[in-house]
Structures are given as structure tokens and as C-alpha cells.
Design a protein around this motif. Structure first.
Motif, mmCIF file in Angstrom:
data_model
loop_
_atom_site.group_PDB
_atom_site.id
_atom_site.type_symbol
_atom_site.label_atom_id
_atom_site.label_comp_id
_atom_site.label_asym_id
_atom_site.label_seq_id
_atom_site.Cartn_x
_atom_site.Cartn_y
_atom_site.Cartn_z
ATOM 1 N N ASP A 192 0.754 -1.307 -0.045
ATOM 2 C CA ASP A 192 0.165 -0.006 0.071
ATOM 3 C C ASP A 192 0.884 1.140 -0.024
ATOM 4 O O ASP A 192 0.492 2.271 -0.515
ATOM 5 C CB ASP A 192 -0.897 0.031 1.509
ATOM 6 N N ILE A 200 -5.115 8.134 -6.115
ATOM 7 C CA ILE A 200 -5.533 7.074 -7.075
ATOM 8 C C ILE A 200 -7.234 6.828 -6.904
ATOM 9 O O ILE A 200 -7.605 6.550 -5.714
ATOM 10 C CB ILE A 200 -4.741 5.933 -6.701
ATOM 11 N N ARG A 201 -7.852 6.985 -7.961
ATOM 12 C CA ARG A 201 -9.321 6.742 -7.713
ATOM 13 C C ARG A 201 -9.585 5.370 -7.822
ATOM 14 O O ARG A 201 -8.963 5.093 -8.820
ATOM 15 C CB ARG A 201 -9.951 7.527 -8.753
ATOM 16 N N THR A 202 -10.665 4.806 -7.260
ATOM 17 C CA THR A 202 -11.063 3.590 -7.301
ATOM 18 C C THR A 202 -12.515 3.572 -7.946
ATOM 19 O O THR A 202 -13.216 2.128 -7.674
ATOM 20 C CB THR A 202 -10.746 2.671 -6.222
ATOM 21 N N ASP A 203 -13.391 4.486 -8.448
ATOM 22 C CA ASP A 203 -14.557 4.440 -8.693
ATOM 23 C C ASP A 203 -14.761 3.650 -10.055
ATOM 24 O O ASP A 203 -15.840 3.908 -10.494
ATOM 25 C CB ASP A 203 -15.306 5.829 -8.498
ATOM 26 N N VAL A 263 -10.889 0.101 -13.409
ATOM 27 C CA VAL A 263 -9.460 -0.065 -13.087
ATOM 28 C C VAL A 263 -9.164 1.221 -12.211
ATOM 29 O O VAL A 263 -9.277 2.558 -12.388
ATOM 30 C CB VAL A 263 -8.750 0.034 -14.283
ATOM 31 N N PRO A 264 -8.275 0.928 -11.317
ATOM 32 C CA PRO A 264 -7.733 2.270 -10.416
ATOM 33 C C PRO A 264 -6.998 3.353 -11.538
ATOM 34 O O PRO A 264 -6.363 2.725 -12.305
ATOM 35 C CB PRO A 264 -6.936 1.728 -9.186
ATOM 36 N N TYR A 265 -7.168 4.629 -11.056
ATOM 37 C CA TYR A 265 -6.648 5.553 -11.992
ATOM 38 C C TYR A 265 -6.385 6.900 -11.111
ATOM 39 O O TYR A 265 -6.678 7.001 -10.314
ATOM 40 C CB TYR A 265 -7.609 5.629 -13.221
ATOM 41 N N LYS A 266 -5.458 7.666 -12.038
ATOM 42 C CA LYS A 266 -5.135 8.942 -11.292
ATOM 43 C C LYS A 266 -5.329 9.981 -12.431
ATOM 44 O O LYS A 266 -4.574 9.793 -13.561
ATOM 45 C CB LYS A 266 -3.769 8.828 -11.113
ATOM 46 N N TYR A 278 -3.532 4.565 -15.628
ATOM 47 C CA TYR A 278 -4.322 3.437 -15.109
ATOM 48 C C TYR A 278 -3.281 2.356 -14.576
ATOM 49 O O TYR A 278 -2.543 2.287 -14.985
ATOM 50 C CB TYR A 278 -5.023 2.819 -16.359
ATOM 51 N N TYR A 279 -3.740 1.876 -13.407
ATOM 52 C CA TYR A 279 -3.081 0.951 -12.434
ATOM 53 C C TYR A 279 -3.754 -0.429 -12.789
ATOM 54 O O TYR A 279 -4.611 -0.719 -12.026
ATOM 55 C CB TYR A 279 -3.023 1.214 -11.082
ATOM 56 N N TYR A 280 -3.209 -1.332 -13.465
ATOM 57 C CA TYR A 280 -3.582 -2.875 -13.419
ATOM 58 C C TYR A 280 -2.699 -3.696 -12.588
ATOM 59 O O TYR A 280 -1.782 -4.543 -13.318
ATOM 60 C CB TYR A 280 -3.392 -3.291 -15.103
#
Length: 183
Positions: free
Chosen positions: A32, A124-127, A130-133, A141-143
Motif C-alpha cells: 500500500d 488514486i481513484r477506485t470508482d 480500473v484504479p486510475y489517477k 491506469y493501474y492494472y
């Protein structure tokens, strides 16, 4: 004679394929919170003016240090970036840049932002799926924590992704111990 010629022509392709054997992503558990990462990865650049896919080594320490090398299919370095708090140099086959503003002019991304993006700093948004900023001019995008193990930057000119194959989040100190104090 014909077999010798075929063998000599096929030999470079054999070496290239052997270099990629075993480069399958390991199961990576992303912490984290971390400030340091060393990784073997693959980069895929799909921009309007540049397209490339190849191997890359990466070392990043938040907040100021970034070192990366992108390799050709034959293992030679075709791009390197070495950045610390008071130093910046980017080398390609054609040029050497020592002004960080030139990097921004080429890619429209600040090096500090890349360091934050790679170390998962900031909001970092999780809505979404895929989590993204969201950043001015691009989205990250965070995969992660799946078989993808990728971080992708979507910019106006296209996108580029780093797929992580092997990652270490510990930093070895000069005494041979990692940041937790163990060997």
C-alpha cells in the motif's frame, strides 16, 4: 552448405527467443505504501510519432530519483534516464538531454509526476473498473495485483505502458542489509 547457411541465419533469432524465455510476470504483491522500487519490466510505447516495445530496467526512489534503461532486441541500451534531486540526463542514440524541461517538451509529463505515479503516491481513484489517477493532460491506469502488473499512461498522443516482470520494494543499504535491517 545449405544447412550451415540456414543455421547461421536462424542463430540470431534463437538467441533473441532465449533471452525472453522465463520472462513471465511473477506474482507481485504491491504494498500500500512504498518509496523504493527496482524492477525488470517491458515497456510498450504507442504514440503518434513513436512506437516501440522492449525490455526495460527501472529503479525509482521517491521523491527525486529515477533511473531507467530501455533495451533493443539485441540488448543494447537505446534510452537511459538518470535523474536525482540535482541531476538529470537522458541519452538516446541521437541525443543527450541535460535539461529536464526538454523531457517535458517531448512527453508532456514531468519527471516528478512519473516518480509519484510509479510509487503510487497521490490520490488514486477506485470508482472505475480500473484504479486510475487523473493528471493535467493525461491519465494513469493501474492494472496491479493481477496477472497484468501494468501501469499505463494515456496521453493525448497515445499511451505507454510498463508491464512489471520482477519487482523488489526493498532497498539494500551499503552494509548489505535491506531497508528492514535483515540480510
Amino acid at each position: 552448405m545449405r544447412r550451415a547457411v540456414i543455421f547461421l541465419v536462424a542463430l540470431p533469432f534463437l538467441f533473441i527467443s532465449c533471452a525472453h524465455v522465463g520472462l513471465r510476470p511473477a506474482s507481485i504483491t504491491w504494498p500500500d505504501n512504498f518509496d523504493h522500487m527496482e524492477a525488470l519490466s517491458e515497456i510498450e510505447v504507442m504514440l503518434k510519432t513513436r512506437q516501440y516495445a522492449g525490455d526495460m530496467s527501472l529503479k525509482v526512489t521517491y521523491p527525486h530519483n529515477l533511473f531507467l534503461e530501455v533495451y533493443s532486441p539485441f540488448g543494447t541500451t537505446i534510452l537511459s534516464i538518470d535523474r536525482s534531486e540535482d541531476h538529470f540526463i537522458m541519452r538516446t542514440d541521437e541525443e543527450t538531454l541535460t535539461n529536464e524541461n526538454e523531457f517535458y517538451r517531448l512527453f508532456n509529463i514531468q519527471i516528478n509526476d512519473i516518480i509519484e505515479d510509479l510509487t503510487l503516491k497521490g490520490s488514486i481513484r477506485t470508482d472505475g473498473p480500473v484504479p486510475y489517477k487523473e493528471r493535467p493532460g493525461y491519465t494513469v491506469y493501474y492494472y496491479l495485483n493481477n496477472t497484468g502488473n501494468r501501469i499505463c499512461w494515456k496521453v493525448e498522443e497515445g499511451d505507454f505502458c510498463i508491464r512489471f516482470i520482477d519487482v523488489s520494494f526493498s532497498r539494500e543499504k551499503p552494509d548489505g542489509k535491506d531497508s528492514s535491517g535483515s540480510n
